[in-house]
Design an enzyme around this catalytic site. Structure first.
Site, PDB file in Angstrom:
ATOM      1  N   GLU A   1      -4.423  -2.245   9.509  1.00  0.00           N
ATOM      2  CA  GLU A   1      -3.667  -2.830  10.625  1.00  0.00           C
ATOM      3  C   GLU A   1      -4.287  -2.490  11.973  1.00  0.00           C
ATOM      4  OE1 GLU A   1       0.397  -1.510  10.214  1.00  0.00           O
ATOM      5  OE2 GLU A   1       0.318  -1.864   8.054  1.00  0.00           O
TER       6      GLU A   1
ATOM      7  N   ASP B   1       1.767   8.417   7.085  1.00  0.00           N
ATOM      8  CA  ASP B   1       2.630   7.450   6.390  1.00  0.00           C
ATOM      9  C   ASP B   1       2.651   7.813   4.904  1.00  0.00           C
ATOM     10  OD1 ASP B   1       3.829   5.280   5.184  1.00  0.00           O
ATOM     11  OD2 ASP B   1       2.292   3.823   5.727  1.00  0.00           O
TER      12      ASP B   1
ATOM     13  N   HIS C   1       8.609  -1.391   9.373  1.00  0.00           N
ATOM     14  CA  HIS C   1       8.959  -2.354   8.316  1.00  0.00           C
ATOM     15  C   HIS C   1       8.072  -2.096   7.102  1.00  0.00           C
ATOM     16  CE1 HIS C   1       5.389  -5.192   9.375  1.00  0.00           C
ATOM     17  NE2 HIS C   1       5.088  -3.928   9.520  1.00  0.00           N
TER      18      HIS C   1
ATOM     19  N   GLU D   1      -2.627   5.821  12.468  1.00  0.00           N
ATOM     20  CA  GLU D   1      -1.825   6.133  11.282  1.00  0.00           C
ATOM     21  C   GLU D   1      -2.711   6.244  10.045  1.00  0.00           C
ATOM     22  OE1 GLU D   1       1.249   3.193  10.825  1.00  0.00           O
ATOM     23  OE2 GLU D   1       1.350   3.524   8.667  1.00  0.00           O
TER      24      GLU D   1
ATOM     25  N   SER E   1       0.872  -1.181   0.000  1.00  0.00           N
ATOM     26  CA  SER E   1       0.000   0.000   0.000  1.00  0.00           C
ATOM     27  C   SER E   1       0.909   1.231   0.000  1.00  0.00           C
ATOM     28  CB  SER E   1      -0.935  -0.011   1.205  1.00  0.00           C
ATOM     29  OG  SER E   1      -0.216   0.074   2.406  1.00  0.00           O
TER      30      SER E   1
ATOM     31  N   ASP F   1      -3.746   1.442  11.766  1.00  0.00           N
ATOM     32  CA  ASP F   1      -3.313   2.066  10.514  1.00  0.00           C
ATOM     33  C   ASP F   1      -4.437   1.868   9.517  1.00  0.00           C
ATOM     34  OD1 ASP F   1      -2.192   3.032   8.232  1.00  0.00           O
ATOM     35  OD2 ASP F   1      -0.626   1.507   8.046  1.00  0.00           O
TER      36      ASP F   1
ATOM     37  N   LYS G   1       6.834  -0.662  14.458  1.00  0.00           N
ATOM     38  CA  LYS G   1       5.937  -1.736  14.029  1.00  0.00           C
ATOM     39  C   LYS G   1       6.701  -2.637  13.079  1.00  0.00           C
ATOM     40  CE  LYS G   1       3.418   0.496  10.211  1.00  0.00           C
ATOM     41  NZ  LYS G   1       2.098   0.643   9.593  1.00  0.00           N
TER      42      LYS G   1
ATOM     43  N   HIS H   1      -3.822  -5.678   2.771  1.00  0.00           N
ATOM     44  CA  HIS H   1      -2.944  -6.730   3.269  1.00  0.00           C
ATOM     45  C   HIS H   1      -3.685  -8.045   3.521  1.00  0.00           C
ATOM     46  CE1 HIS H   1       0.355  -3.780   4.834  1.00  0.00           C
ATOM     47  NE2 HIS H   1       0.216  -3.776   3.532  1.00  0.00           N
TER      48      HIS H   1
ATOM     49  N   GLU I   1       1.557  -9.370   6.951  1.00  0.00           N
ATOM     50  CA  GLU I   1       2.424  -9.003   8.083  1.00  0.00           C
ATOM     51  C   GLU I   1       2.256  -9.952   9.263  1.00  0.00           C
ATOM     52  OE1 GLU I   1       1.920  -4.802   8.801  1.00  0.00           O
ATOM     53  OE2 GLU I   1       2.823  -4.306   6.864  1.00  0.00           O
TER      54      GLU I   1
ATOM     55  N   LYS J   1      10.000   4.918   7.102  1.00  0.00           N
ATOM     56  CA  LYS J   1      10.324   3.691   6.368  1.00  0.00           C
ATOM     57  C   LYS J   1      11.517   3.991   5.479  1.00  0.00           C
ATOM     58  CE  LYS J   1       5.574   1.897   5.755  1.00  0.00           C
ATOM     59  NZ  LYS J   1       4.346   2.113   4.942  1.00  0.00           N
TER      60      LYS J   1
HETATM   61  P1  PGA Z   1       3.096  -1.362   3.047  1.00  0.00           P
HETATM   62  O1  PGA Z   1       2.128  -1.192   4.291  1.00  0.00           O
HETATM   63  O2  PGA Z   1       4.422  -1.796   3.531  1.00  0.00           O
HETATM   64  O3  PGA Z   1       2.373  -2.363   2.229  1.00  0.00           O
HETATM   65  O4  PGA Z   1       3.143  -0.014   2.372  1.00  0.00           O
HETATM   66  C1  PGA Z   1       2.530  -0.752   5.521  1.00  0.00           C
HETATM   67  C2  PGA Z   1       1.837   0.506   5.941  1.00  0.00           C
HETATM   68  O5  PGA Z   1       0.944   1.023   5.256  1.00  0.00           O
HETATM   69  O6  PGA Z   1       2.201   1.026   6.985  1.00  0.00           O
HETATM   70 ZN    ZN Z   2       0.726   2.815   6.874  1.00  0.00          ZN
END
Ligand code: PGA
Ligand code: ZN
Length: 424
Positions: free
Chosen positions: A165, A316, A369, A289, A43, A243, A392, A156, A206, A341
């Protein structure tokens, strides 16, 4: 001075989803060798640095990374060999200017980050200190609270939950080791509860469960039940973080959403914020998030105005670990925290700059991650080095997630009584 880079080599490996990603090996004049592997998101934010894929439909449906590997071997290596390994920022700068684009689309952020991470790790090995100490200094001793993603939805998982999440946050634990135990036990209890309801206990990308619960709220309620049944007090021992990854349920019209999977239907930004307020007053939510979509800066501002003094509001997809967008967020009050990230921006030193900007503004930052990972544990050391206080890295299943948790256990053990663990 110090050891110099003598060799940099890339190769194509697979990530936890079975898609190709980049691994980089480096060697130094003092005989040090180091390796690092690059994660990959699903995503992804629109403004992330570009992950270079081959586009050759005959290999991995176009997802091969041989071009990125060739860029490591043929374009990056000749420029960096001979440089002192401790000059991380200079090495990263050199790759940025060699690439020459704003989003690293020329060489690929996957090629550049692989080298950047491997260089940092080699420097730590050469210096004879752990990676967290090399990147964070001798004061790096805070182990992050593991925000464990125990229930997955959105992009996911293939289920009826819009929110991507649902994380269990062991903020009342005395140590990381105990915190990890709190949430791993909760994860196992949750499995039993889901089974008891006849719901699936298969896991998402995840490692969290991906059951077909009827709604987002039902997902929160069953997690609260799991926390209690595991013997913990919701909100005191274990809180909840979400999230939404709301870009994935935004419609083409700005500020409009469609929570289609759960059947909640179309909503405007303001409706979504009002709903979020109700949840925050009803449930022990401490962090949220991407509650709105990445183009909904106005919505983020309103959300933060209404909830920012109660919870951590994390951008994010909105900020993509890029100081350009974080600076705008600080200016406009769009959030009070940024997700961090490494592969969203593409070098270790730019990621550190993003962290520094958050810290200078009095913001928090949440180290993360990606949904596509490898067994590389760089993230664990990085989180301790950045003194972020929470991270996370998935659930209590799937080895690529557990590898990071296990590395954090090791770091806590190494630090002995000097290790710190606390929320806020
Ligand atoms: P992604 O998802 O690693 O698939 O982008 C994680 C997130 O959105 O935090
Ligand atoms: Zn996110």
């Amino acid at each position: 001075m110090g050891a110099k880079l003598t060799s940099i080599r890339g190769m194509e490996i697979l990530d936890s989803r079975g898609n190709p990603t980049v691994r980089v090996f480096v060697e130094l004049t003092d005989g040090t060798t180091a390796v690092a592997s690059v994660p990959s998101g699903a995503s992804t934010g629109e403004n992330e640095a570009l992950e270079l894929r081959d586009g050759d439909a005959h290999r991995y449906a176009g997802k091969g990374v041989l071009k990125a590997v060739a860029n490591v071997n043929e374009k990056i290596a000749p420029e960096l060999v001979g440089m002192t390994v401790f000059q991380q920022a200079l090495i990263d700068r050199k790759m940025i200017s060699l690439d020459g684009t704003e989003n690293k689309s020329n060489l690929g952020a996957n090629a550049i980050l692989g080298v950047s991470m491997a260089v940092a790790r080699a420097a730590a090995v050469s210096a004879g200190i752990p990676l967290y100490e090399y990147l964070g200094g001798s004061g790096a001793r805070r182990i992050p609270v593991p925000c464990m993603n125990i229930l997955n939805g959105g992009e996911h998982a293939d289920n009826s939950v819009d929110i991507q999440e649902f994380m269990a946050v062991p903020l009342g634990a005395p140590t990381f080791r105990e915190g990890l135990r709190y949430v791993a036990e909760t994860f196992h209890v949750l499995k039993g509860l889901l089974k008891g309801k006849g719901l699936a206990t298969s896991v998402g990308d995840e490692g969290g469960f991906a059951p077909n619960v009827g709604s987002n709220e039902e997902a929160i309620e069953i997690i609260i039940q799991a926390i209690e049944k595991a013997g913990y007090k919701p909100g005191t021992d274990i809180a909840i973080a979400l999230d939404s990854a709301a870009t994935s349920f935004a419609t083409d019209e700005k500020g409009a959403y469609n929570l289609k999977w759960s059947g909640a239907g179309p909503m405007k930004s303001d409706d979504l914020i009002a709903l979020s307020e109700r949840w925050v007053s009803k449930y022990p939510i401490v962090l949220w998030e991407d509650p709105l979509a990445e183009e909904d800066w106005e919505g983020f501002k309103n959300f933060t105005r209404r909830l920012g003094d109660k919870i951590e509001v994390v951008g994010d997809d909105l900020f993509v670990t890029n100081t350009k967008y974080i600076a705008r967020g600080i200016q406009e009050g769009s959030a009070n925290s940024s997700l961090i990230k490494l592969n969203q921006i593409g070098t270790v030193s730019e990621t550190i700059e993003a962290v520094r900007m958050c810290r200078d503004a009095g913001w928090r930052y949440f180290i993360s991650h990606r949904s596509g990972e490898t067994s590389d544990t760089f993230l664990a050391d990085f989180a301790v080095a950045m003194d972020g206080g929470h991270l996370k890295t998935g659930s209590a299943s799937r080895s690529e997630r557990i590898a990071k948790y296990n590395r954090l256990l090791e770091i806590e053990q190494d630090l002995k009584d000097s290790a710190l663990y606390y929320w806020k």
